[in-house]
Design a protein around this motif. Structure first.
Motif, PDB file in Angstrom:
ATOM      1  N   ALA A   1     -28.106   1.752 -32.808  1.00  0.00           N
ATOM      2  CA  ALA A   1     -27.559   0.428 -33.600  1.00  0.00           C
ATOM      3  C   ALA A   1     -27.952   1.017 -34.940  1.00  0.00           C
ATOM      4  CB  ALA A   1     -28.392  -0.890 -33.025  1.00  0.00           C
ATOM      5  N   GLU A   2     -26.825   0.399 -35.791  1.00  0.00           N
ATOM      6  CA  GLU A   2     -27.347   0.636 -37.393  1.00  0.00           C
ATOM      7  C   GLU A   2     -28.039  -0.740 -37.939  1.00  0.00           C
ATOM      8  OE1 GLU A   2     -23.694   0.504 -40.046  1.00  0.00           O
ATOM      9  OE2 GLU A   2     -24.182   2.483 -40.393  1.00  0.00           O
ATOM     10  N   VAL A   3     -29.053  -0.176 -38.334  1.00  0.00           N
ATOM     11  CA  VAL A   3     -30.232  -1.207 -38.820  1.00  0.00           C
ATOM     12  C   VAL A   3     -30.702  -1.049 -40.211  1.00  0.00           C
ATOM     13  CG1 VAL A   3     -30.913  -1.447 -36.382  1.00  0.00           C
ATOM     14  CG2 VAL A   3     -32.078   0.240 -37.951  1.00  0.00           C
ATOM     15  N   PRO A   4     -31.115  -2.271 -40.803  1.00  0.00           N
ATOM     16  CA  PRO A   4     -31.736  -2.436 -42.069  1.00  0.00           C
ATOM     17  C   PRO A   4     -32.947  -1.410 -42.192  1.00  0.00           C
ATOM     18  CG  PRO A   4     -32.073  -4.490 -40.966  1.00  0.00           C
ATOM     19  CD  PRO A   4     -31.140  -3.405 -40.284  1.00  0.00           C
ATOM     20  N   VAL A   5     -33.350  -1.110 -43.254  1.00  0.00           N
ATOM     21  CA  VAL A   5     -34.316  -0.049 -43.699  1.00  0.00           C
ATOM     22  C   VAL A   5     -35.472  -0.698 -44.375  1.00  0.00           C
ATOM     23  CG1 VAL A   5     -34.909   2.015 -44.738  1.00  0.00           C
ATOM     24  CG2 VAL A   5     -32.655   1.731 -43.785  1.00  0.00           C
ATOM     25  N   VAL A   6     -36.705  -0.696 -43.988  1.00  0.00           N
ATOM     26  CA  VAL A   6     -37.842  -1.097 -44.747  1.00  0.00           C
ATOM     27  C   VAL A   6     -38.068  -0.097 -45.953  1.00  0.00           C
ATOM     28  CG1 VAL A   6     -40.122  -1.756 -44.851  1.00  0.00           C
ATOM     29  CG2 VAL A   6     -38.761  -2.454 -42.711  1.00  0.00           C
TER      30      VAL A   6
END
Ligand code: ZN
Length: 343
Positions: free
Chosen positions: A97-102
């Motif tokens: 899945a395309e996910v946000p980055v910390v």
């Protein structure tokens, strides 16, 4: 006075009206914006409450009508996470899945769902439950480009979740539930830090009940394939339940309808409230009250009726609204059947 028995509740989510978000999609974009969106989300909460109350559900939720996704909508409210340049990662060890980055230390500068919790509390006279993602599931739904350790990031999220949960508790919510589907995948991490970070998130909630929902996920393709790979008996809970039984969490929500979980494993949760999934969210087929009653009766061999809460297996967000309404009614009717047998 006798204690109430077999009080019904749902895992959390319900499908959204088609005027609010595209139907039949998990991450559907909103169809409204600005003030119209704010008003629309609250109207949808009112409808979700109406459907649950009409079906006779005892402990109700907002149907998660104000969020696009059970994890990322919470993360959107935090600092340190980049939603512009996403990364593709494998989540729950089974789908990409395309996910946000910390990209920096995560922080909560302002309340995320507290206004929603206040609105929910004011919109119904019934006991209410509010759901939040759990620390491990948050870690497993984004890409970490800063902490370099899933555990460290989980502790950071646990502190943030606890700040949020304390304010939600203060808003008068009766049950605060943390959703941890990742608990069914990463067993060593559950043992090493998963339960500890969950307890940190749930600490000191002004006497409110705390719950954890663990599950095998929605009825999406990747999960169906995964479930087939788990074999004839799903004994995954055997490792997790003793840890949860020893934890400070009050309630455990799990999947029992059409699952291959040996029902006697619930015996490992002695002393906890058990939210017994008696509605399968992976099929549009609406259970009969007798189907629901059969699951409750099986679970009653291991859980006393005042600690047994008939529930859905998981969120109903992927279902058609009419189907979800039918399933709510079946849940309530099935619980009533067994309540009558108990006398
Ligand atoms: Zn679930």
């Amino acid at each position: 006075m006798t204690a109430p028995v077999l009080r019904t509740t749902i895992a959390g989510s319900l499908p959204k009206p088609s005027w609010l978000a595209e139907p039949d999609r998990l991450w559907a974009p909103w169809r409204l914006e600005g003030a119209a969106l704010d008003e629309g989300r609250r109207d949808a909460v009112r409808l979700a409450l109406f459907d649950q109350e009409r079906a006779g559900i005892d402990i109700v939720t907002d149907g998660e009508q104000t969020r696009r996704h059970f994890v990322t909508t919470f993360i959107e409210g935090l600092d340190g996470v980049d939603f512009e340049r996403k990364r593709t990662v494998r989540i729950r060890d089974r789908y990409d899945a395309e996910v946000p980055v910390v990209r920096a230390a995560v922080a909560r500068r302002r309340p995320v769902f507290v206004d929603d919790a206040r609105f929910l509390r004011g919109a119904t006279d019934r006991p209410v439950k509010f759901t939040l993602p759990g620390p491990m599931t948050m870690v497993d739904t984004l890409y970490d480009g800063h902490y370099g350790s899933r555990e460290k990031l989980a502790w950071a999220f646990a502190e943030i979740l606890n700040e949020e949960a304390r304010e939600i508790a203060a808003a008068g919510v009766d049950v605060i539930q943390f959703d941890e589907p990742a608990f069914n995948v990463f067993f060593d991490e559950v043992r090493d830090w998963g339960v500890a970070t969950l307890e940190r998130a749930a600490r000191g909630l002004a006497g409110r009940r705390t719950a954890v929902h663990i599950c095998y996920g929605y009825g999406i393709e990747a999960n169906i394939v995964w479930k087939k790979s788990l074999g004839g008996e799903w004994r995954q809970y055997e490792r997790t339940f003793p840890l949860l039984a020893a934890s400070a969490i009050d309630q455990v929500s799990l999947e029992c309808a059409n699952s291959r979980v040996p029902i006697d494993l619930i015996g490992l949760l002695a002393g906890k409230d058990v939210l017994v999934g008696a509605i399968d969210v992976a099929t549009p087929v609406i259970e009969s009250p007798e189907d629901v009653a059969r699951v409750i009766r099986a679970a009653l061999q291991f859980v006393p009726p005042e600690r047994l809460y008939p529930c859905t297996n998981c969120g109903m967000v992927p279902l058609a609204r009419q189907t979800a309404r039918g399933k709510l009614a079946a849940l309530s009717a099935g619980a009533a059947l067994v309540r009558a047998e108990l006398g």
